[in-house]
Scaffold this motif. Structure first.
Motif, mmCIF file in Angstrom:
data_model
loop_
_atom_site.group_PDB
_atom_site.id
_atom_site.type_symbol
_atom_site.label_atom_id
_atom_site.label_comp_id
_atom_site.label_asym_id
_atom_site.label_seq_id
_atom_site.Cartn_x
_atom_site.Cartn_y
_atom_site.Cartn_z
ATOM 1 N N LEU A 110 41.628 46.290 -5.200
ATOM 2 C CA LEU A 110 42.257 46.132 -3.891
ATOM 3 C C LEU A 110 42.077 47.403 -3.083
ATOM 4 N N PHE A 111 41.558 47.240 -1.867
ATOM 5 C CA PHE A 111 41.374 48.362 -0.951
ATOM 6 C C PHE A 111 42.078 48.031 0.361
ATOM 7 N N CYS A 112 42.794 49.009 0.940
ATOM 8 C CA CYS A 112 43.529 48.792 2.180
ATOM 9 C C CYS A 112 43.086 49.797 3.249
ATOM 10 N N ALA A 113 42.805 49.284 4.431
ATOM 11 C CA ALA A 113 42.497 50.122 5.603
ATOM 12 C C ALA A 113 43.477 49.723 6.691
ATOM 13 N N HIS A 114 44.445 50.581 6.994
ATOM 14 C CA HIS A 114 45.536 50.219 7.885
ATOM 15 C C HIS A 114 45.427 50.983 9.209
ATOM 16 N N THR A 115 46.231 52.039 9.382
ATOM 17 C CA THR A 115 46.206 52.736 10.663
ATOM 18 C C THR A 115 44.898 53.483 10.894
ATOM 19 N N ASN A 116 44.149 53.769 9.829
ATOM 20 C CA ASN A 116 42.808 54.328 10.038
ATOM 21 C C ASN A 116 41.886 53.289 10.676
ATOM 22 N N ALA A 117 42.069 52.005 10.313
ATOM 23 C CA ALA A 117 41.304 50.934 10.967
ATOM 24 C C ALA A 117 41.807 50.682 12.382
ATOM 25 N N ASP A 118 43.102 50.927 12.621
ATOM 26 C CA ASP A 118 43.640 50.791 13.978
ATOM 27 C C ASP A 118 42.992 51.797 14.923
ATOM 28 N N SER A 119 42.788 53.021 14.456
ATOM 29 C CA SER A 119 42.329 54.099 15.340
ATOM 30 C C SER A 119 40.827 54.296 15.354
ATOM 31 N N ALA A 120 40.113 53.721 14.407
ATOM 32 C CA ALA A 120 38.672 53.923 14.315
ATOM 33 C C ALA A 120 37.953 53.327 15.527
ATOM 34 N N ASP A 121 36.728 53.770 15.727
ATOM 35 C CA ASP A 121 35.886 53.258 16.808
ATOM 36 C C ASP A 121 34.585 52.724 16.212
ATOM 37 N N PRO A 122 34.403 51.406 16.134
ATOM 38 C CA PRO A 122 35.341 50.363 16.540
ATOM 39 C C PRO A 122 36.398 50.118 15.473
ATOM 40 N N GLY A 123 37.509 49.525 15.904
ATOM 41 C CA GLY A 123 38.602 49.258 14.990
ATOM 42 C C GLY A 123 39.291 47.953 15.312
ATOM 43 N N VAL A 124 40.547 47.854 14.900
ATOM 44 C CA VAL A 124 41.304 46.608 15.017
ATOM 45 C C VAL A 124 41.401 46.124 16.462
ATOM 46 N N SER A 125 41.727 47.031 17.367
ATOM 47 C CA SER A 125 41.895 46.613 18.765
ATOM 48 C C SER A 125 40.574 46.273 19.432
ATOM 49 N N ASP A 126 39.472 46.880 18.974
ATOM 50 C CA ASP A 126 38.161 46.487 19.486
ATOM 51 C C ASP A 126 37.858 45.046 19.110
ATOM 52 N N ALA A 127 38.219 44.671 17.869
ATOM 53 C CA ALA A 127 37.980 43.302 17.420
ATOM 54 C C ALA A 127 38.800 42.314 18.238
#
Length: 286
Positions: free
Chosen positions: A97-114
């Motif tokens: 199990l791997f989790c990407a949370h607020t790092n995925a939120d802030s990455a470029d591209p990330g959650v909000s880009d999707a």
């Protein structure tokens, strides 16, 4: 050569650097052998019973989730505890199990880009940049292909995210023209003032509460300031588009060696939406 769990983790951490995670967050490999072979990877928002079931059904060796399983400190993972039971099931099934949370939120591209991409926006930058001029940060600002009435925009959002019992709610004048938009996947009412300062026409996020939303909309009465109209979607639905983004990242990094799949199992906790009999009350009493 068969890829290993650590190869997939490296691809994901390159896309979503752990140093972008908030200090309180818990990201990375939760359980599993980094050197174990991996042929199939399942992507989901929530690591819960049904997505673990899906990982087992898919024959996955790795489950990638957005939300952490063990966000707060724990002193054990006994199998009679809900989260402990998941850890035991994963290990017994040979699934990391791997989790990407607020790092995925802030990455470029990330959650909000999707999320922005699903809505059809062109992203121009982050809503809350990590630093001046940075492309990383929380939320995204962008523009629609053409202006459209707010009522149509709310429908656009509803058609762009998975259907949930929560649905999609709009707060604002249905006829207001919408051109510029801010989005924030997940809970975003702490960024209401930032969206207002950005001068956008609408703000799309999840988990909007009554009082912050009401106080935000009251700014309509302040001369020279017009608060953006609000669109509230289910938390899970706002983040689900990221799963395909993450899956595409792994598929591009490890082509023809790892099979990826996005879970379509709805893990939003709300299951029923009922309109009561008294539905004719207006905003202004007679």
């Amino acid at each position: 050569m068969t890829p290993q769990v650590q190869d997939v983790v490296a691809a994901l951490e390159n896309a979503y650097p752990p140093n972008l995670a908030e200090p309180w967050d818990a990201v990375g490999l939760v359980c599993g052998d980094p050197q174990a072979a991996v042929q199939r990877v399942l992507f989901c928002v929530d690591p819960v019973e049904t997505t673990v079931d899906a990982a087992i059904d898919f024959g996955a060796q790795l489950l990638v989730a957005h939300h952490p399983l063990l966000l707060r400190g724990v002193h054990g993972v006994p199998s009679d505890d809900p989260k402990g039971r998941l850890v035991h099931r994963l290990i017994r099934s040979g699934i990391a199990l791997f989790c990407a949370h607020t790092n995925a939120d802030s990455a470029d591209p990330g959650v909000s880009d999707a999320l922005a991409g699903a809505i059809g926006m062109t992203v121009t930058g982050p809503l809350v940049p990590h630093a001046e001029g940075a492309r990383t940060g929380l939320g995204r600002i962008g523009v629609l292909p053409e202006p459209e009435p707010f009522g149509d925009f709310v429908r656009r959002v509803a058609d762009s995210v998975p259907t949930t019992a929560w649905g999609v709610r709009g707060a604002g004048d249905p006829d207001r023209p919408i051109s510029s938009v801010a989005v924030c996947g997940g809970s975003g009412d702490s960024h209401l003032s930032t969206a207002t300062a950005a001068g956008v026409d609408a703000f799309v996020t999840a988990d909007l509460r009554h009082h912050p939303a009401g106080d935000h909309l009251a700014q309509e009465d302040v001369p020279g300031r017009r608060a953006p109209a609000l669109v509230d979607v289910a938390h899970w639905a706002s983040e689900w588009p990221w799963c395909q983004q993450a899956a595409d990242t792994v598929a591009a990094t490890l082509p023809d060696t790892v099979e990826v799949l996005v879970s379509t199992r709805r893990t939003d906790p709300w299951t029923t939406h009922v309109f009561g009999a008294t539905t004719d009350l207006g905003r202004t009493p007679a």
